[in-house]
Design an enzyme around this catalytic site. Structure first.
Site, PDB file in Angstrom:
ATOM      1  N   ASP A  74      20.942  -4.028   8.343  1.00 30.30           N
ATOM      2  CA  ASP A  74      20.191  -3.093   9.186  1.00 30.30           C
ATOM      3  C   ASP A  74      18.881  -2.680   8.529  1.00 30.30           C
ATOM      4  OD1 ASP A  74      21.773  -1.662   7.279  1.00 30.30           O
ATOM      5  OD2 ASP A  74      21.475   0.189   8.409  1.00 30.30           O
ATOM      6  N   GLU A 126      23.821   0.582   6.715  1.00 25.16           N
ATOM      7  CA  GLU A 126      23.580   1.152   5.381  1.00 25.16           C
ATOM      8  C   GLU A 126      22.563   2.277   5.475  1.00 25.16           C
ATOM      9  OE1 GLU A 126      21.654   1.713   1.447  1.00 25.16           O
ATOM     10  OE2 GLU A 126      20.700   1.010   3.269  1.00 25.16           O
TER      11      GLU A 126
END
Length: 375
Positions: A74, A126
Protein backbone atom coordinates in the site's frame (compact mmCIF):
# COMPACT_ATOMS: atom_id res chain seq x y z
CA UNK A 1 11.81 -27.67 -11.52
CA UNK A 2 14.29 -24.81 -11.40
CA UNK A 3 13.45 -21.72 -13.40
CA UNK A 4 15.79 -20.48 -16.13
CA UNK A 5 14.12 -17.07 -16.29
CA UNK A 6 16.84 -14.40 -16.04
CA UNK A 7 16.09 -11.10 -14.34
CA UNK A 8 17.94 -8.42 -16.30
CA UNK A 9 18.36 -4.90 -14.87
CA UNK A 10 16.08 -3.63 -17.64
CA UNK A 11 13.36 -6.11 -16.65
CA UNK A 12 13.71 -5.21 -12.94
CA UNK A 13 13.24 -1.50 -13.73
CA UNK A 14 10.31 -2.16 -16.07
CA UNK A 15 8.55 -4.22 -13.39
CA UNK A 16 9.04 -1.51 -10.75
CA UNK A 17 7.57 0.98 -13.22
CA UNK A 18 4.57 -1.34 -13.74
CA UNK A 19 4.12 -1.66 -9.97
CA UNK A 20 4.12 2.15 -9.62
CA UNK A 21 1.41 2.48 -12.27
CA UNK A 22 -0.89 0.48 -9.96
CA UNK A 23 -2.28 3.03 -7.52
CA UNK A 24 -2.72 1.11 -4.27
CA UNK A 25 -3.79 3.20 -1.27
CA UNK A 26 -4.30 1.23 1.98
CA UNK A 27 -6.88 -1.58 1.67
CA UNK A 28 -6.94 -1.19 -2.15
CA UNK A 29 -3.95 -3.40 -2.90
CA UNK A 30 -5.69 -6.18 -4.86
CA UNK A 31 -4.21 -5.20 -8.27
CA UNK A 32 -0.70 -5.20 -6.79
CA UNK A 33 -1.21 -8.57 -5.05
CA UNK A 34 -2.38 -10.11 -8.33
CA UNK A 35 0.52 -8.51 -10.25
CA UNK A 36 3.02 -9.92 -7.71
CA UNK A 37 1.37 -13.38 -7.75
CA UNK A 38 1.75 -13.38 -11.52
CA UNK A 39 5.43 -12.36 -11.32
CA UNK A 40 6.13 -14.98 -8.62
CA UNK A 41 4.67 -17.58 -10.96
CA UNK A 42 6.92 -16.42 -13.83
CA UNK A 43 9.96 -16.48 -11.55
CA UNK A 44 9.44 -20.04 -10.30
CA UNK A 45 8.11 -19.41 -6.78
CA UNK A 46 5.90 -22.05 -5.13
CA UNK A 47 2.93 -22.05 -2.71
CA UNK A 48 1.80 -18.69 -4.13
CA UNK A 49 -1.36 -17.52 -2.42
CA UNK A 50 -3.26 -14.43 -1.29
CA UNK A 51 -4.48 -14.74 2.31
CA UNK A 52 -7.83 -13.71 3.80
CA UNK A 53 -6.82 -10.05 4.36
CA UNK A 54 -5.10 -9.64 0.99
CA UNK A 55 -1.41 -10.30 1.72
CA UNK A 56 0.52 -12.11 -1.04
CA UNK A 57 2.72 -14.97 0.21
CA UNK A 58 5.11 -17.06 -1.89
CA UNK A 59 8.06 -19.40 -1.29
CA UNK A 60 11.33 -19.86 -3.17
CA UNK A 61 14.15 -22.32 -2.54
CA UNK A 62 14.50 -25.15 -0.01
CA UNK A 63 16.55 -25.94 3.08
CA UNK A 64 17.84 -23.66 5.79
CA UNK A 65 18.02 -20.88 6.78
CA UNK A 66 14.42 -19.80 6.38
CA UNK A 67 14.14 -16.07 5.83
CA UNK A 68 11.08 -13.84 5.57
CA UNK A 69 11.38 -10.94 3.13
CA UNK A 70 8.38 -8.73 3.78
CA UNK A 71 7.38 -5.42 2.23
CA UNK A 72 4.12 -3.52 1.98
CA UNK A 73 2.03 -3.01 -1.13
CA UNK A 74 0.00 0.00 0.00
CA UNK A 75 0.89 3.65 -0.47
CA UNK A 76 -0.28 6.86 1.19
CA UNK A 77 -3.04 8.65 -0.73
CA UNK A 78 -2.15 11.07 -3.54
CA UNK A 79 -1.10 10.21 -7.07
CA UNK A 80 2.33 11.02 -8.50
CA UNK A 81 2.82 10.90 -12.28
CA UNK A 82 4.92 7.84 -13.15
CA UNK A 83 7.90 8.90 -15.25
CA UNK A 84 11.64 8.48 -15.73
CA UNK A 85 13.96 11.48 -15.59
CA UNK A 86 17.65 10.64 -15.79
CA UNK A 87 18.42 8.24 -12.94
CA UNK A 88 15.13 8.98 -11.16
CA UNK A 89 11.92 6.98 -11.37
CA UNK A 90 8.93 8.94 -10.07
CA UNK A 91 5.66 7.56 -8.72
CA UNK A 92 3.65 7.17 -5.54
CA UNK A 93 5.37 4.42 -3.55
CA UNK A 94 8.65 4.74 -5.54
CA UNK A 95 10.57 5.01 -2.29
CA UNK A 96 7.96 3.92 0.29
CA UNK A 97 7.95 1.08 -0.34
CA UNK A 98 7.59 -0.43 -3.81
CA UNK A 99 11.32 -0.19 -4.66
CA UNK A 100 12.24 -2.16 -1.48
CA UNK A 101 9.40 -4.63 -2.16
CA UNK A 102 10.39 -5.28 -5.81
CA UNK A 103 14.09 -5.48 -4.84
CA UNK A 104 13.16 -8.23 -2.37
CA UNK A 105 11.13 -10.05 -5.01
CA UNK A 106 14.02 -10.16 -7.48
CA UNK A 107 16.58 -11.07 -4.81
CA UNK A 108 14.32 -13.91 -3.63
CA UNK A 109 13.96 -15.10 -7.22
CA UNK A 110 17.70 -15.80 -7.36
CA UNK A 111 17.57 -18.42 -4.58
CA UNK A 112 18.22 -21.96 -5.82
CA UNK A 113 17.09 -25.12 -4.03
CA UNK A 114 19.12 -26.30 -1.01
CA UNK A 115 20.56 -22.79 -0.55
CA UNK A 116 17.94 -21.63 1.90
CA UNK A 117 14.22 -20.87 1.79
CA UNK A 118 12.80 -17.42 1.23
CA UNK A 119 9.21 -16.58 2.14
CA UNK A 120 8.31 -13.46 0.17
CA UNK A 121 5.37 -11.43 1.51
CA UNK A 122 3.64 -8.27 0.30
CA UNK A 123 1.40 -6.94 3.08
CA UNK A 124 -1.66 -4.71 3.02
CA UNK A 125 -2.48 -1.61 5.07
CA UNK A 126 0.97 -0.81 6.51
CA UNK A 127 0.25 2.91 6.11
CA UNK A 128 -3.14 2.40 7.81
CA UNK A 129 -3.78 0.07 10.74
CA UNK A 130 -1.25 -2.68 9.93
CA UNK A 131 -4.03 -5.19 9.11
CA UNK A 132 -1.60 -7.19 6.97
CA UNK A 133 1.21 -7.72 9.44
CA UNK A 134 -1.21 -8.29 12.34
CA UNK A 135 -2.78 -11.13 10.36
CA UNK A 136 0.65 -12.51 9.46
CA UNK A 137 1.78 -12.83 13.10
CA UNK A 138 -1.44 -14.63 14.13
CA UNK A 139 -0.03 -17.88 12.75
CA UNK A 140 3.58 -18.47 13.81
CA UNK A 141 5.72 -18.93 10.72
CA UNK A 142 8.69 -21.24 10.78
CA UNK A 143 11.39 -18.66 9.96
CA UNK A 144 14.85 -17.96 11.39
CA UNK A 145 15.21 -14.32 10.28
CA UNK A 146 13.09 -11.53 8.84
CA UNK A 147 13.77 -8.42 6.77
CA UNK A 148 11.24 -5.64 6.31
CA UNK A 149 11.43 -3.54 3.18
CA UNK A 150 11.42 0.17 3.89
CA UNK A 151 13.62 2.85 2.30
CA UNK A 152 16.77 3.13 4.39
CA UNK A 153 19.26 3.97 1.67
CA UNK A 154 21.38 0.99 0.63
CA UNK A 155 24.30 1.76 2.98
CA UNK A 156 22.15 1.80 6.12
CA UNK A 157 20.54 -1.10 7.96
CA UNK A 158 17.84 -0.31 10.52
CA UNK A 159 18.36 -2.55 13.54
CA UNK A 160 16.01 -0.84 16.00
CA UNK A 161 12.67 0.92 16.16
CA UNK A 162 11.17 2.68 19.14
CA UNK A 163 8.07 1.37 20.81
CA UNK A 164 4.90 3.42 21.13
CA UNK A 165 2.32 4.14 23.80
CA UNK A 166 -0.65 6.29 22.89
CA UNK A 167 -2.83 7.51 25.73
CA UNK A 168 -6.04 9.48 26.14
CA UNK A 169 -5.98 11.85 29.10
CA UNK A 170 -9.21 13.26 30.50
CA UNK A 171 -9.01 16.24 32.86
CA UNK A 172 -12.17 17.31 34.74
CA UNK A 173 -12.80 20.28 37.03
CA UNK A 174 -15.59 20.69 39.62
CA UNK A 175 -17.77 23.13 37.77
CA UNK A 176 -18.13 25.40 34.78
CA UNK A 177 -18.85 29.13 34.88
CA UNK A 178 -19.99 31.90 32.55
CA UNK A 179 -17.06 33.14 30.53
CA UNK A 180 -17.72 36.67 31.86
CA UNK A 181 -16.87 35.46 35.39
CA UNK A 182 -14.05 32.97 34.78
CA UNK A 183 -12.74 33.28 38.36
CA UNK A 184 -15.73 31.26 39.58
CA UNK A 185 -14.29 27.93 38.44
CA UNK A 186 -11.22 26.22 37.05
CA UNK A 187 -10.96 25.87 33.27
CA UNK A 188 -10.42 22.28 32.06
CA UNK A 189 -8.66 23.35 28.85
CA UNK A 190 -6.24 25.63 30.71
CA UNK A 191 -5.66 22.87 33.28
CA UNK A 192 -4.96 20.40 30.44
CA UNK A 193 -2.33 22.77 29.02
CA UNK A 194 -0.56 22.91 32.40
CA UNK A 195 -1.07 19.16 32.91
CA UNK A 196 0.33 18.20 29.53
CA UNK A 197 3.40 20.42 29.99
CA UNK A 198 4.16 18.81 33.37
CA UNK A 199 3.46 15.28 32.12
CA UNK A 200 5.76 15.81 29.12
CA UNK A 201 8.53 17.27 31.31
CA UNK A 202 8.19 14.43 33.81
CA UNK A 203 8.40 11.72 31.16
CA UNK A 204 11.22 13.36 29.21
CA UNK A 205 13.41 14.31 32.17
CA UNK A 206 17.03 13.19 32.71
CA UNK A 207 17.89 12.50 29.07
CA UNK A 208 20.54 15.16 28.43
CA UNK A 209 23.23 12.97 26.94
CA UNK A 210 21.04 10.74 24.77
CA UNK A 211 20.94 10.54 20.96
CA UNK A 212 17.58 11.04 19.20
CA UNK A 213 17.28 7.31 18.60
CA UNK A 214 17.49 6.68 22.36
CA UNK A 215 15.22 9.52 23.54
CA UNK A 216 11.84 8.89 25.13
CA UNK A 217 9.50 11.51 23.65
CA UNK A 218 5.99 12.49 24.74
CA UNK A 219 4.04 14.54 22.20
CA UNK A 220 0.62 16.11 22.62
CA UNK A 221 -1.16 15.37 19.33
CA UNK A 222 -4.88 16.05 19.92
CA UNK A 223 -6.95 18.15 22.27
CA UNK A 224 -10.71 18.42 22.59
CA UNK A 225 -12.74 20.36 25.14
CA UNK A 226 -15.50 22.87 25.74
CA UNK A 227 -19.21 22.88 24.96
CA UNK A 228 -19.96 26.52 24.18
CA UNK A 229 -18.24 29.76 23.17
CA UNK A 230 -19.23 31.55 26.42
CA UNK A 231 -18.98 28.80 29.05
CA UNK A 232 -15.75 27.68 30.76
CA UNK A 233 -15.07 24.01 29.94
CA UNK A 234 -15.67 21.41 32.65
CA UNK A 235 -13.70 18.65 30.91
CA UNK A 236 -11.03 18.27 28.29
CA UNK A 237 -9.62 15.18 26.56
CA UNK A 238 -6.14 15.08 25.04
CA UNK A 239 -4.03 12.45 23.27
CA UNK A 240 -0.34 11.79 23.78
CA UNK A 241 1.94 9.86 21.44
CA UNK A 242 4.85 8.51 23.50
CA UNK A 243 7.84 6.90 21.72
CA UNK A 244 9.85 4.44 23.77
CA UNK A 245 13.55 3.68 23.14
CA UNK A 246 14.97 0.15 23.29
CA UNK A 247 16.51 0.56 26.77
CA UNK A 248 13.08 0.60 28.43
CA UNK A 249 9.62 -0.93 27.84
CA UNK A 250 5.91 -0.09 27.83
CA UNK A 251 5.32 -1.36 31.37
CA UNK A 252 7.97 0.87 32.95
CA UNK A 253 6.76 3.92 31.04
CA UNK A 254 3.17 3.13 31.99
CA UNK A 255 4.11 3.02 35.68
CA UNK A 256 5.77 6.43 35.30
CA UNK A 257 2.65 7.83 33.59
CA UNK A 258 0.44 6.52 36.39
CA UNK A 259 2.56 8.13 39.12
CA UNK A 260 2.84 11.46 37.26
CA UNK A 261 -0.89 11.69 36.47
CA UNK A 262 -1.76 11.15 40.16
CA UNK A 263 0.84 13.62 41.38
CA UNK A 264 -0.13 16.38 38.94
CA UNK A 265 -3.88 15.87 39.57
CA UNK A 266 -3.39 16.21 43.35
CA UNK A 267 -1.18 19.27 42.99
CA UNK A 268 -3.59 21.02 40.58
CA UNK A 269 -6.71 19.82 42.48
CA UNK A 270 -8.35 18.41 39.34
CA UNK A 271 -9.59 14.96 38.40
CA UNK A 272 -7.56 13.11 35.79
CA UNK A 273 -7.91 9.70 34.16
CA UNK A 274 -5.90 8.17 31.37
CA UNK A 275 -6.49 5.16 29.13
CA UNK A 276 -4.12 3.38 26.77
CA UNK A 277 -5.15 3.31 23.11
CA UNK A 278 -2.05 1.73 21.58
CA UNK A 279 0.86 -0.25 22.95
CA UNK A 280 3.83 -1.48 20.88
CA UNK A 281 7.07 -2.62 22.48
CA UNK A 282 10.41 -1.31 21.19
CA UNK A 283 12.64 -3.75 19.31
CA UNK A 284 16.33 -4.09 18.52
CA UNK A 285 18.07 -6.86 16.56
CA UNK A 286 21.28 -8.20 18.17
CA UNK A 287 24.22 -6.50 16.41
CA UNK A 288 26.16 -9.78 16.20
CA UNK A 289 23.25 -11.80 14.73
CA UNK A 290 23.85 -13.60 11.43
CA UNK A 291 21.38 -11.37 9.56
CA UNK A 292 23.16 -8.14 10.59
CA UNK A 293 26.52 -9.65 9.66
CA UNK A 294 25.16 -10.96 6.33
CA UNK A 295 23.94 -7.46 5.43
CA UNK A 296 27.31 -5.97 6.43
CA UNK A 297 29.10 -8.39 4.09
CA UNK A 298 26.58 -7.94 1.26
CA UNK A 299 26.90 -4.15 1.40
CA UNK A 300 30.70 -4.39 1.52
CA UNK A 301 30.63 -6.64 -1.58
CA UNK A 302 28.62 -4.14 -3.63
CA UNK A 303 29.39 -0.75 -2.09
CA UNK A 304 32.93 -1.43 -0.78
CA UNK A 305 32.09 0.26 2.51
CA UNK A 306 30.72 -0.81 5.87
CA UNK A 307 27.06 0.00 6.42
CA UNK A 308 25.77 2.22 9.20
CA UNK A 309 23.52 0.44 11.68
CA UNK A 310 20.75 2.83 12.64
CA UNK A 311 18.09 3.15 15.30
CA UNK A 312 14.93 4.78 13.96
CA UNK A 313 12.75 7.14 15.99
CA UNK A 314 9.58 5.67 14.47
CA UNK A 315 7.74 2.42 15.14
CA UNK A 316 7.32 -0.26 12.47
CA UNK A 317 6.08 -3.71 11.51
CA UNK A 318 9.48 -4.99 12.60
CA UNK A 319 8.49 -4.42 16.27
CA UNK A 320 5.44 -6.66 15.94
CA UNK A 321 7.23 -9.64 14.31
CA UNK A 322 10.49 -9.33 16.27
CA UNK A 323 8.76 -9.26 19.66
CA UNK A 324 6.21 -11.98 18.90
CA UNK A 325 8.42 -14.48 17.12
CA UNK A 326 11.63 -13.71 19.04
CA UNK A 327 13.82 -13.78 15.93
CA UNK A 328 16.41 -11.30 14.60
CA UNK A 329 14.70 -8.75 12.34
CA UNK A 330 16.08 -5.78 10.43
CA UNK A 331 14.59 -3.20 8.09
CA UNK A 332 16.31 -2.41 4.80
CA UNK A 333 15.67 -1.17 1.30
CA UNK A 334 16.73 1.12 -1.51
CA UNK A 335 15.24 4.61 -1.52
CA UNK A 336 15.56 7.79 0.50
CA UNK A 337 13.27 7.81 3.57
CA UNK A 338 12.90 11.59 3.13
CA UNK A 339 11.23 10.96 -0.24
CA UNK A 340 8.45 8.95 1.45
CA UNK A 341 4.96 10.52 1.30
CA UNK A 342 6.26 13.56 -0.67
CA UNK A 343 4.34 15.16 -3.55
CA UNK A 344 6.97 14.13 -6.10
CA UNK A 345 8.17 10.82 -4.66
CA UNK A 346 11.02 9.14 -6.53
CA UNK A 347 13.78 6.57 -6.29
CA UNK A 348 17.23 6.36 -7.86
CA UNK A 349 17.18 3.57 -10.49
CA UNK A 350 20.87 2.84 -9.89
CA UNK A 351 20.28 2.51 -6.13
CA UNK A 352 17.29 0.20 -6.69
CA UNK A 353 19.41 -2.11 -8.90
CA UNK A 354 22.31 -2.10 -6.41
CA UNK A 355 19.77 -2.84 -3.66
CA UNK A 356 18.75 -6.03 -5.50
CA UNK A 357 22.41 -7.11 -5.69
CA UNK A 358 23.00 -6.41 -2.00
CA UNK A 359 19.92 -8.43 -1.00
CA UNK A 360 21.10 -11.33 -3.19
CA UNK A 361 24.57 -11.22 -1.62
CA UNK A 362 23.01 -10.98 1.87
CA UNK A 363 20.99 -14.18 1.28
CA UNK A 364 24.15 -15.92 0.04
CA UNK A 365 26.21 -14.85 3.10
CA UNK A 366 23.35 -15.66 5.48
CA UNK A 367 23.34 -19.29 4.30
CA UNK A 368 27.05 -19.65 5.13
CA UNK A 369 26.87 -17.80 8.48
CA UNK A 370 23.75 -19.68 9.58
CA UNK A 371 25.25 -23.08 8.73
CA UNK A 372 28.48 -22.13 10.53
CA UNK A 373 26.49 -21.19 13.67
CA UNK A 374 24.87 -24.62 13.66
CA UNK A 375 28.18 -26.50 13.64
Amino acid sequence: METTFTVTPRFAVKMLEKALRLYTPSLNEKTMAEFLADKCDDLGFEDIHIDEVGNIIAKKGTGSPKILLCGHMDVVPGKVKVRKEGDSLYGRGASDAKAPLMAMLFAAASVQNNNGTVIFVGTVDEEGNATGVKNLVKNPMDVDYAVFGEPSGIKQVTIAYKGRLAINLKVSVDDSAHASAPWLSKNAIEETMIFSKELKEGLESEQDKKSKGMLLTATLTEINGGTSHNVTPKECVSTFDIRIPVDTNCKLVEQKISVLVNEIAQKRKVEAYYSIIDETEPFEAPHNSAIVRAFTLGIMDVEHTRPTLIRKTGTGDMNVIGNQWKIPVVTYGPGDPHEAHTIDERVSIDEYLRGIEILKRMIHHLKRLHDKNLQ
